[in-house]
Design a protein around this motif. Sequence first.
Motif, PDB file in Angstrom:
ATOM      1  N   PRO A 152       0.963  -1.201   0.332  1.00  0.00           N
ATOM      2  CA  PRO A 152      -0.015   0.028   0.215  1.00  0.00           C
ATOM      3  C   PRO A 152       0.587   1.084   0.358  1.00  0.00           C
ATOM      4  O   PRO A 152       1.037   2.600  -0.622  1.00  0.00           O
ATOM      5  N   SER A 153       1.840   1.394   0.176  1.00  0.00           N
ATOM      6  CA  SER A 153       2.527   2.537   0.669  1.00  0.00           C
ATOM      7  C   SER A 153       3.391   2.511  -1.046  1.00  0.00           C
ATOM      8  O   SER A 153       3.911   4.312  -1.182  1.00  0.00           O
ATOM      9  N   TYR A 155       1.866   1.727  -3.472  1.00  0.00           N
ATOM     10  CA  TYR A 155       1.008   2.629  -4.469  1.00  0.00           C
ATOM     11  C   TYR A 155       0.582   3.595  -3.889  1.00  0.00           C
ATOM     12  O   TYR A 155      -0.027   4.490  -4.902  1.00  0.00           O
ATOM     13  N   SER A 156       0.641   4.205  -2.756  1.00  0.00           N
ATOM     14  CA  SER A 156       0.253   5.375  -3.001  1.00  0.00           C
ATOM     15  C   SER A 156       0.443   6.574  -2.935  1.00  0.00           C
ATOM     16  O   SER A 156       0.913   7.552  -3.544  1.00  0.00           O
ATOM     17  N   ASN A 157       2.541   6.140  -3.237  1.00  0.00           N
ATOM     18  CA  ASN A 157       3.166   6.673  -3.581  1.00  0.00           C
ATOM     19  C   ASN A 157       3.637   6.990  -5.150  1.00  0.00           C
ATOM     20  O   ASN A 157       3.701   7.768  -6.199  1.00  0.00           O
TER      21      ASN A 157
ATOM     22  N   PRO B 152      -7.263  -0.583   3.283  1.00  0.00           N
ATOM     23  CA  PRO B 152      -6.153   0.347   3.017  1.00  0.00           C
ATOM     24  C   PRO B 152      -6.688   2.057   2.011  1.00  0.00           C
ATOM     25  O   PRO B 152      -6.947   2.414   2.988  1.00  0.00           O
ATOM     26  N   SER B 153      -8.543   1.271   1.662  1.00  0.00           N
ATOM     27  CA  SER B 153      -8.981   2.599   1.587  1.00  0.00           C
ATOM     28  C   SER B 153     -10.411   3.263   2.977  1.00  0.00           C
ATOM     29  O   SER B 153      -9.283   4.143   3.120  1.00  0.00           O
ATOM     30  N   SER B 156      -6.886   4.950   4.422  1.00  0.00           N
ATOM     31  CA  SER B 156      -6.463   6.165   4.501  1.00  0.00           C
ATOM     32  C   SER B 156      -7.866   7.219   4.260  1.00  0.00           C
ATOM     33  O   SER B 156      -6.996   8.043   4.695  1.00  0.00           O
ATOM     34  N   ASN B 157      -8.652   6.590   4.592  1.00  0.00           N
ATOM     35  CA  ASN B 157      -9.788   8.094   5.327  1.00  0.00           C
ATOM     36  C   ASN B 157      -9.570   8.011   7.082  1.00  0.00           C
ATOM     37  O   ASN B 157     -10.231   8.810   7.094  1.00  0.00           O
TER      38      ASN B 157
END
Lengths: 158, 158
Positions: A152-153, A155-157, B152-153, B156-157
Motif C-alpha cells: 500500500p505504501s 501504491y500511495s507513492n 487500505p481505502s 486512508s480515510n
Amino acid sequence: MEEELPGSIGISVSFALRLGQAFFSVASLLFMCVGVQFYAYTSFCFLVTIKGLVIPWSLTLAMVDAFSMFVKRQSRQVQIVSVIVIGDWVLSFLSLAAACSTASVSDFMVTEAGASFCDGKLCSRYQLSAAMACLSWSLSLASALFNLWLLPSLYSNF
Amino acid sequence: MEEELPGSIGISVSFALRLGQAFFSVASLLFMCVGVQFYAYTSFCFLVTIKGLVIPWSLTLAMVDAFSMFVKRQSRQVQIVSVIVIGDWVLSFLSLAAACSTASVSDFMVTEAGASFCDGKLCSRYQLSAAMACLSWSLSLASALFNLWLLPSLYSNF
C-alpha cells in the motif's frame, strides 16, 4: 518508512527468509526423495512438485535481495512488487497444502496403516520431510506478509 | 468507491459468500460425521474441529451483512474490518489445511489402503466431504480477499 520496514524485498531480513525457505525446502525434498519410492503416493508427488516450484522462486528472490544489498539501491517498482506478492501468496498456499497432505498421510501411515506401508526408519523420514515442509511454509508466509505490508505504501507513492 | 466494491462486508455478494461457506461447511460436516467413526483418524478430527469454528464465524458475519443490508447503513470502522480480515485469513488457512488433510487421507485410503479402511460407500462419503471442504475454502478465500482489498481505502480515510 519504507526503508525501515523489516523483511520486505531488498533487505537483509528478506534475504535470510528466502535462504531459510530454500534450505528447508531442499531438506524436505531430500528426506522425501533420496532412496524412497515417493512416487507411489499422490501426496508425496504433490510435495515434490511444489518444492520444485518453491526452491527456484526462493533462490531467485534471494539473488535479487543480495543484488539490492550489494548495490545499495532498492528498485521497488509497484509492478514488480505486485508480481512478487502474488507469487508469494500463491506459493504459500500451495506449500501449506503440500505440507498438510504430507503430514496427514505420514501420520495416517504411522498410526493406522502400520508396518505394511513404512517401517520405523522410513516413517520417521516421511515425518521429518513433513516437518521441514511446514517450517518452509511458515517462512514463506512471513515473506508474503512483509511484502504485502509494503504494497500500500508503494501504491500511495505511485 | 467503497460503496461499489463487490463482496466486501455489508453487501449482498458478501452475504451470499458467507451463506455459501456455511452451507458447504455444514455439508462437509454431515458427510463426515453422520454414522461414521471419524474420530479414529486425526485428519478427520481436525476437519470437524475447523468446521466447528468456520460455521459460527460465517453465520455471524452473514447476520452482520443481513443487518447492514436491512438498515441500509454500512458501519465500516477500521478496527472491526481489521478484526474480520485477520479472522478470515486465519480461518482460510486452517480450512485449506483441513481440506487438504482430508482429501489426501481419503485418497490414500481409496488407492492404497483399500478395503481394510473403507468400503465403496464410506470412501465416497469421505471424498465428498473433502470436496465440500475445498469448496468452502475457496469461498472463504474470496471473502478474505475482498475484505483485504477494502482495508487500505478505510485506512486512508481514517
